[in-house]
Design an enzyme around this catalytic site. Structure first.
Site, PDB file in Angstrom:
ATOM      1  N   SER A  17       0.844  -0.984  -0.089  1.00  0.00           N
ATOM      2  CA  SER A  17       0.051  -0.007   0.204  1.00  0.00           C
ATOM      3  C   SER A  17       0.837   1.205  -0.023  1.00  0.00           C
ATOM      4  CB  SER A  17      -0.948   0.049   1.392  1.00  0.00           C
ATOM      5  OG  SER A  17      -0.168  -0.092   2.542  1.00  0.00           O
ATOM      6  N   ASP A  75      -7.062  11.952  -0.700  1.00  0.00           N
ATOM      7  CA  ASP A  75      -6.734  11.864  -2.065  1.00  0.00           C
ATOM      8  C   ASP A  75      -7.579  12.561  -3.106  1.00  0.00           C
ATOM      9  OD1 ASP A  75      -4.427  10.168  -2.214  1.00  0.00           O
ATOM     10  OD2 ASP A  75      -5.751   8.197  -2.408  1.00  0.00           O
ATOM     11  N   GLU A 154     -10.618  -7.307   1.681  1.00  0.00           N
ATOM     12  CA  GLU A 154     -11.630  -6.316   1.463  1.00  0.00           C
ATOM     13  C   GLU A 154     -11.861  -5.616   0.200  1.00  0.00           C
ATOM     14  OE1 GLU A 154      -9.130  -6.366   3.693  1.00  0.00           O
ATOM     15  OE2 GLU A 154      -9.726  -5.650   5.493  1.00  0.00           O
ATOM     16  N   LYS A 194       9.659  -9.387  -9.707  1.00  0.00           N
ATOM     17  CA  LYS A 194       8.915 -10.524  -9.526  1.00  0.00           C
ATOM     18  C   LYS A 194       7.622 -10.201  -8.745  1.00  0.00           C
ATOM     19  CE  LYS A 194      10.466 -14.669  -9.232  1.00  0.00           C
ATOM     20  NZ  LYS A 194      10.783 -15.279 -10.552  1.00  0.00           N
ATOM     21  N   CYS A 386     -10.666  27.340  11.698  1.00  0.00           N
ATOM     22  CA  CYS A 386     -11.496  26.617  12.501  1.00  0.00           C
ATOM     23  C   CYS A 386     -11.338  26.719  13.973  1.00  0.00           C
ATOM     24  CB  CYS A 386     -11.855  25.130  11.883  1.00  0.00           C
ATOM     25  SG  CYS A 386     -13.414  24.531  12.153  1.00  0.00           S
ATOM     26  N   LEU A 387     -10.797  25.469  14.446  1.00  0.00           N
ATOM     27  CA  LEU A 387     -10.507  25.439  15.726  1.00  0.00           C
ATOM     28  C   LEU A 387      -9.426  26.435  16.232  1.00  0.00           C
ATOM     29  CD1 LEU A 387     -10.931  23.831  18.368  1.00  0.00           C
ATOM     30  CD2 LEU A 387      -8.598  22.700  18.076  1.00  0.00           C
ATOM     31  N   HIS A 514     -12.316  26.608   6.513  1.00  0.00           N
ATOM     32  CA  HIS A 514     -11.154  25.946   5.869  1.00  0.00           C
ATOM     33  C   HIS A 514     -10.741  26.315   4.522  1.00  0.00           C
ATOM     34  CE1 HIS A 514     -10.804  22.680   9.065  1.00  0.00           C
ATOM     35  NE2 HIS A 514     -12.137  23.171   9.077  1.00  0.00           N
ATOM     36  N   GLU A 516      -8.205  26.052   3.054  1.00  0.00           N
ATOM     37  CA  GLU A 516      -7.037  25.251   2.508  1.00  0.00           C
ATOM     38  C   GLU A 516      -7.660  24.453   1.309  1.00  0.00           C
ATOM     39  OE1 GLU A 516      -7.821  25.138   5.501  1.00  0.00           O
ATOM     40  OE2 GLU A 516      -8.005  23.088   6.479  1.00  0.00           O
TER      41      GLU A 516
END
Ligand code: GLN
Length: 564
Positions: A17, A75, A154, A194, A386-387, A514, A516
């Site tokens: 992964s 992503d 999964e 391989k 935000c926060l 936000h 960003e």
């Protein structure tokens, strides 16, 4: 292109992964856009959470929020930044979301007595989600990234669904791209093909023949290695791409283009003709980023600083802003629980800007308050998100507006001055998943403020993800003490931006939303851009602030900076 003509590209991953399927999908998307096609990218995540909104950032990295208010995989941030096309709720589908839909349908009795099974009910719903995005966005290409690794238990229903998909829409409208790893074994001094071979075979066993294999490796693969992989994958050598490591992810589309990836996809695979790609603007930004010599340091004070992915879009927005101003942004990661330790405080006093990003819960909150206080008192540019706005307002209330113990009720339900409190519409909500105020809403920006300098517009749309908000009962008291609420909802009901007046501070701005999430390599988010501009000015003097769109009172910056 009518959606009956939409082409579908599926991206799977093998061997391990974290190979960067998201960047690969986004880069292909960029190339197709550069050749004049419209593109939507979609990610399938094989976990059972209905969305990543309830997951710890340590598990999953940042939660990316779309315009239409979906809490999604990070992503999708890459997809938006690379393709400059907004994603939507349909762009991120989890196994949990699919099962949730199917089970709710079963409870309603919609299956009319049938036994509900993975095949066909789950796989049908997955295929439906692919079609939905093609139809709703009416695009030339849908790129679907399948999370996880081939061979995982999964991912099987997803792989089975994409195996079936060409049967329904026609094989000539589909393409399978498989991303693998070609590791370098140091002691043998060899690159090993391989694992790729096994992974391509594993995919075949499921019934999917890869049309292109992209091989991640440290350095560029030789023609011979690619030929070897091509042979066992039954592919022409042009369909084996060397996805070698690059120092700047934004240069991946260029590396793909050099190897003819877009040509292969369009011409060889789909038989489409298209103009040459226009990548000049994209390349100019990368070249500019690579040539930066000046540097500024921004402290990012947060709770999840051990995993940089937890603040991915924030860091990207800082980077975009740095490229805009001509400086590299070095992020100093500060764990908010360590603020107060002498060396941490002296680091904070030495940086060019302090940023407090979004977050949840009380741990580390007092450290953030202390960091905001340093920024305010030492005249260090501050951006709160935000926060980070809740921190700025609470700190100001306590130490300037004479409200000792002021706090957000998220941190202290008994505070004598609840300057930040639950949104009224949040009071009755018990479920945690997907119930915050989410997505893009209009923000009214007040003229004559820093926020207006940044946006140059009186109504902007920004994305939200929160439950708590400036308390209107105490708003007047905060304003009387000097805090400026420079952005609100159009009806004035909710505070969206708070700032300190320019006479008091060179740059002290915080937003409830936000910014960003909407930052792009060529269009940094305005508040980030101005924040980085102010930090750069602090570092190098006002002259360098030029180039920003801050049209107001550039000369004043010098005066401001000479304030104690
Ligand atoms: N925890 C805060 C709220 O729920 C801030 C959320 C955030 O920073 N995204 O309002």
């Amino acid at each position: 292109m009518n959606h009956a003509e939409t082409r579908f590209i599926f991206i799977t991953g093998g061997v391990v992964s974290s190979l960067g399927k998201g960047i690969a999908a986004a880069s292909i998307g960029r190339l197709l856009r550069a050749r004049g096609f419209s593109v939507q990218i979609q990610k399938f995540d094989p976990y059972i959470n209905v969305d990543p909104g309830t997951m710890s950032p340590y598990q999953h990295g940042e939660v990316f929020v779309t315009e239409d208010g979906a809490e999604t995989d990070l992503d999708l941030g890459h997809y938006e930044r690379f393709t400059d096309a907004n994603a939507s709720r349909a762009s991120n589908v989890t196994a949990g979301g699919i099962y949730n839909t199917v089970i709710r349908r079963e409870r309603r009795g919609d299956y009319l007595g049938a036994t509900v099974q993975v095949v066909p009910h789950i796989t049908d719903e997955i295929k439906h989600r692919i079609r939905v995005i093609a139809e709703s966005a009416d695009v030339d290409f849908v790129i679907t990234e399948i999370g996880g690794t081939v061979g995982d238990i999964e991912s099987l229903p997803f792989l089975e669904a994409i195996r079936q998909f060409p049967v329904e829409v026609g094989r000539r409208r589909c393409m399978f791209i498989h991303l693998t790893l070609v590791p370098y074994i140091g002691h043998a001094g060899e690159l090993k093909t391989k694992p790729t071979q096994h992974s391509v075979n594993e995919l075949r066993r499921i019934g999917i023949n890869a049309d292109m294999v992209m091989c991640r490796s440290e350095s560029e693969l030789s023609h011979d290695i690619r030929k070897k992989i091509a042979l066992f994958a039954s592919l022409p050598v042009d369909a084996v791409v060397s996805a070698y490591d690059v120092s700047d992810v934004y240069s991946v589309p260029l590396a793909f283009n050099q190897q003819g990836v877009d040509d292969f996809i369009l011409r060889e695979h789909f038989g489409l003709s298209a103009p040459e790609p226009d990548l000049a603007g994209w390349k100019a930004i990368i070249d500019r980023a690579a040539s930066l010599t000046d540097q500024i340091r921004i402290a990012l004070v947060g709770k999840y600083v051990k995993l940089e992915d937890a603040y991915l879009s924030v860091v990207e927005a800082l980077r975009h802003s740095g490229v805009h101003h001509g400086c590299r942004v070095q992020v100093e990661w500060v764990d908010s629980e360590t603020v107060g330790e002498p060396e941490v405080d002296s680091l904070l006093r030495g940086v060019d800007g302090i940023l407090i990003p979004g977050g949840f819960g009380g741990r580390g909150f007092e450290g953030k308050i202390a960091a905001a206080r340093i920024a305010r008192e030492a005249g260090i540019p501050y951006l709160g998100v935000c926060l980070g706005m809740h921190v700025a307002v609470s700190e100001f209330a306590r130490h300037v507006a004479d409200m000792p113990g002021a706090n957000s009720t998220e941190m202290d339900p008994e505070t004598p001055y609840p300057v930040i409190d639950l949104l009224p519409e949040q009071r009755e909500i018990a479920d945690m998943g997907g119930t915050m105020r989410l997505g893009a809403d209009p923000v009214k920006v007040i003229e004559g403020t820093r926020a207006f300098d940044a946006y140059g517009e009186s109504v902007v749309y920004e994305r939200h993800r929160h439950r708590y908000e400036v308390n209107n009962h105490l708003r007047g008291q905060l304003e009387a003490a000097g805090m400026v609420f420079s952005g609100t909802t159009p009806d004035g009901r909710l505070v969206e931006i708070s700032e300190l007046p320019r006479e008091l501070h060179p740059f002290y701005v915080a937003s409830q939303f936000h910014p960003e999430f909407k930052s792009r390599p060529d269009r940094p988010a305005p508040l980030f851009r101005e924040f980085v501009g102010a930090a750069y000015a602090r570092r190098h003097g006002a002259a360098h602030a030029a180039g920003t769109q801050a049209h107001a009172e550039e000369d004043l910056t010098a005066t401001r900076l000479s304030l104690p």
